[in-house]
Write a protein that holds these residues in place. Structure first.
Motif, short mmCIF file in Angstrom:
data_model
loop_
_atom_site.label_atom_id
_atom_site.label_comp_id
_atom_site.label_asym_id
_atom_site.label_seq_id
_atom_site.Cartn_x
_atom_site.Cartn_y
_atom_site.Cartn_z
N ASP A 111 -63.05 35.47 17.55
CA ASP A 111 -62.34 35.81 18.78
C ASP A 111 -63.31 36.24 19.88
O ASP A 111 -63.13 35.92 21.06
N ALA A 112 -64.35 37.00 19.49
CA ALA A 112 -65.30 37.51 20.48
C ALA A 112 -66.30 36.46 20.94
O ALA A 112 -66.79 36.52 22.07
N HIS A 113 -66.62 35.49 20.07
CA HIS A 113 -67.67 34.50 20.38
C HIS A 113 -67.19 33.10 20.00
O HIS A 113 -67.70 32.49 19.05
N PRO A 114 -66.24 32.56 20.74
CA PRO A 114 -65.66 31.26 20.37
C PRO A 114 -66.63 30.10 20.47
O PRO A 114 -66.38 29.03 19.90
N ASN A 115 -67.75 30.27 21.20
CA ASN A 115 -68.70 29.18 21.36
C ASN A 115 -69.78 29.15 20.28
O ASN A 115 -70.68 28.30 20.33
N VAL A 116 -69.70 30.06 19.33
CA VAL A 116 -70.66 30.05 18.22
C VAL A 116 -70.10 29.19 17.10
O VAL A 116 -68.96 29.38 16.65
N SER A 117 -70.90 28.23 16.64
CA SER A 117 -70.53 27.42 15.48
C SER A 117 -71.03 28.13 14.22
O SER A 117 -72.24 28.26 14.02
N MET B 45 -72.06 35.59 -1.36
CA MET B 45 -71.54 35.47 -2.71
C MET B 45 -70.03 35.73 -2.71
O MET B 45 -69.49 36.28 -1.74
N PRO B 46 -69.33 35.36 -3.79
CA PRO B 46 -67.91 35.70 -3.88
C PRO B 46 -67.65 37.20 -3.71
O PRO B 46 -66.58 37.59 -3.24
N THR B 47 -68.64 38.02 -4.07
CA THR B 47 -68.55 39.46 -3.84
C THR B 47 -68.18 39.77 -2.40
O THR B 47 -67.40 40.69 -2.10
N MET B 48 -68.73 38.98 -1.46
CA MET B 48 -68.52 39.22 -0.04
C MET B 48 -67.38 38.40 0.54
O MET B 48 -66.71 38.83 1.48
N THR B 49 -67.15 37.22 0.00
CA THR B 49 -66.17 36.33 0.63
C THR B 49 -64.73 36.75 0.33
O THR B 49 -63.82 36.37 1.06
N ARG B 50 -64.49 37.53 -0.74
CA ARG B 50 -63.11 37.83 -1.11
C ARG B 50 -62.43 38.78 -0.14
O ARG B 50 -61.27 38.58 0.22
N CYS B 51 -63.12 39.86 0.28
CA CYS B 51 -62.47 40.87 1.12
C CYS B 51 -63.16 41.09 2.46
O CYS B 51 -62.51 41.33 3.47
N VAL B 52 -64.48 41.02 2.48
CA VAL B 52 -65.23 41.36 3.70
C VAL B 52 -65.20 40.24 4.72
O VAL B 52 -65.08 40.46 5.93
N LEU B 53 -65.30 39.00 4.25
CA LEU B 53 -65.52 37.87 5.16
C LEU B 53 -64.38 37.65 6.15
O LEU B 53 -64.62 37.54 7.35
N ALA B 54 -63.15 37.55 5.67
CA ALA B 54 -62.04 37.14 6.55
C ALA B 54 -61.87 38.03 7.77
O ALA B 54 -61.82 37.52 8.90
N PRO B 55 -61.78 39.36 7.63
CA PRO B 55 -61.62 40.18 8.84
C PRO B 55 -62.84 40.13 9.75
O PRO B 55 -62.70 40.14 10.98
N ALA B 56 -64.04 40.07 9.16
CA ALA B 56 -65.25 39.98 10.00
C ALA B 56 -65.28 38.65 10.74
O ALA B 56 -65.61 38.59 11.93
N LEU B 57 -64.90 37.57 10.06
CA LEU B 57 -64.92 36.25 10.67
C LEU B 57 -63.88 36.13 11.78
O LEU B 57 -64.14 35.56 12.84
N ALA B 58 -62.68 36.68 11.55
CA ALA B 58 -61.63 36.62 12.58
C ALA B 58 -62.05 37.35 13.85
O ALA B 58 -61.90 36.84 14.96
N ALA B 59 -62.62 38.56 13.68
CA ALA B 59 -63.04 39.33 14.85
C ALA B 59 -64.19 38.65 15.58
O ALA B 59 -64.23 38.59 16.82
N ALA C 43 -73.70 42.19 12.27
CA ALA C 43 -73.16 43.49 12.66
C ALA C 43 -71.68 43.60 12.29
O ALA C 43 -71.21 44.66 11.85
N ARG C 44 -70.93 42.50 12.44
CA ARG C 44 -69.53 42.50 12.03
C ARG C 44 -69.38 42.68 10.52
O ARG C 44 -68.51 43.40 10.04
N LEU C 45 -70.24 41.99 9.76
CA LEU C 45 -70.20 42.13 8.31
C LEU C 45 -70.53 43.56 7.88
O LEU C 45 -69.93 44.09 6.95
N VAL C 46 -71.50 44.17 8.55
CA VAL C 46 -71.86 45.55 8.24
C VAL C 46 -70.70 46.49 8.54
O VAL C 46 -70.34 47.35 7.72
N GLU C 47 -70.09 46.32 9.69
CA GLU C 47 -68.97 47.17 10.09
C GLU C 47 -67.81 47.06 9.10
O GLU C 47 -67.24 48.06 8.65
N GLU C 48 -67.44 45.83 8.76
CA GLU C 48 -66.32 45.62 7.86
C GLU C 48 -66.65 46.08 6.44
O GLU C 48 -65.81 46.66 5.74
N GLY C 49 -67.89 45.83 6.01
CA GLY C 49 -68.29 46.27 4.68
C GLY C 49 -68.24 47.78 4.54
O GLY C 49 -67.76 48.32 3.53
#
Length: 312
Positions: A117-123, A100-114, A290-296
């Motif tokens: 970088d760690a798993h470039p072969n995941v689509s 939801m927008p609740t998650m995409t505004r602040c949590v998503l970007a840092p979790a997605l960037a990390a 796990a990244r989303l949990v950590e960042e959240g």
């Protein structure tokens, strides 16, 4: 043999959809094909798994019991397959997540960037939407998982706690007359010009009940299911909105907004991870969660510092 995996998958689809036609659409099979597979199981067991009445099907007690065991079989097969694939290819694959927008505004970007970088072969594909739409996509197994407000359970879904975050009052610095992060008491609010989500949003009923039970006068009300539009309106005027704290936690010093946790009483939002019952998360999906949990948790800790007292 009691039943092939295809027999079991089609039975589970028919059980959850309560329709051979819908089950066929879900599993890319014909209605007659689904019916034949179910009939084959019933002939092997010598007992009906469904009652049939004018195109409607209802599970029998035997069907209920078989469904619970069938889920275990599908989960075990799914887990075994994914473990084997991990050994063969490493951490790679396709992941589709609903947020939801609740998650995409602040949590998503840092979790997605990390994660990238760690798993470039995941689509990785992110689907943004509100809870009703995302719930249906998870039920149809079109999403690996979604993060949604906690609500009543649905057939074919299971959920687990993600985090609890405070609801916060968001207003304009030029109109609010408050300092950011200071808790505000419900009885001190009003009359308010309030922006709220429409009634298709799970949070709407909670917000309405909170203001009604605390006697907060609402001068005017606007329904707006557009998060960027809501923030733009609030930042430009004397309208205010109630938004999830996790959504606003990335704004250390917002340029034009004042953000205040609601207190006396505190209003909180429970978020859960929802996934299909008959599947396990793939290693890439599990790693991204796990990244989303950590960042959240990192962002949500801001509200503990502000006195809102929300546990991760």
């Amino acid at each position: 043999m009691v039943g092939t995996l295809q027999d079991i998958r089609l039975f589970v689809a028919a059980y959850e959809e309560r329709s051979f036609t819908a089950a066929g659409q879900r599993e890319n099979a014909t209605q007659s094909g689904v019916s034949q597979h179910i009939r084959k199981l019933e002939e092997r067991f010598r007992i009906n798994l469904f009652t049939r009445d004018k195109g409607r099907i209802t599970p029998t007690p035997a069907g209920d019991s078989y469904y619970r065991c069938a889920l275990d079989v599908l989960r075990a097969h799914d887990a075994a397959t994914k473990v084997a694939q991990t050994f063969a290819t490493g951490l790679a694959g396709d992941v589709v997540v609903g947020l939801m927008p609740t998650m995409t505004r602040c949590v998503l970007a840092p979790a997605l960037a990390a994660f990238s970088d760690a798993h470039p072969n995941v689509s990785l594909r992110i689907v943004e939407g509100y809870s009703g739409t995302l719930t249906k996509l998870v039920q149809a197994a079109e999403l690996d998982f979604a993060v949604l407000p906690a609500t009543a359970g649905f057939v074919g879904l299971r959920s687990r706690h993600y985090l609890t975050t405070p609801e916060v009052l968001v207003g304009s610095k030029s109109h609010a007359g408050r300092r950011s992060l200071d808790p505000v008491r419900a009885r001190d609010l009003g009359p308010l010009r309030l922006v709220v989500p429409s009634r298709v949003n799970t949070r709407r009923m909670t917000i309405d009940r909170y203001f009604d039970s605390n006697g907060v006068k609402i001068e005017r009300l606007i329904e707006l299911d557009a998060m960027l539009g809501t923030l733009d309106l609030v930042g430009r005027s004397d309208w205010v909105a109630v938004l999830p704290g996790i959504m606003m936690a990335g704004d250390a010093e917002p340029e034009n907004l004042v953000i205040n946790p609601l207190s006396a009483p505190v209003l909180k939002l429970d978020l859960v991870v929802v996934e299909p019952t008959h599947r396990t998360l793939s290693p890439p999906a599990d790693a991204f969660l796990a990244r989303l949990v950590e960042e959240g948790r990192r962002l949500n800790a801001r509200w503990d510092d502000a006195g809102a007292g929300c546990a991760p």
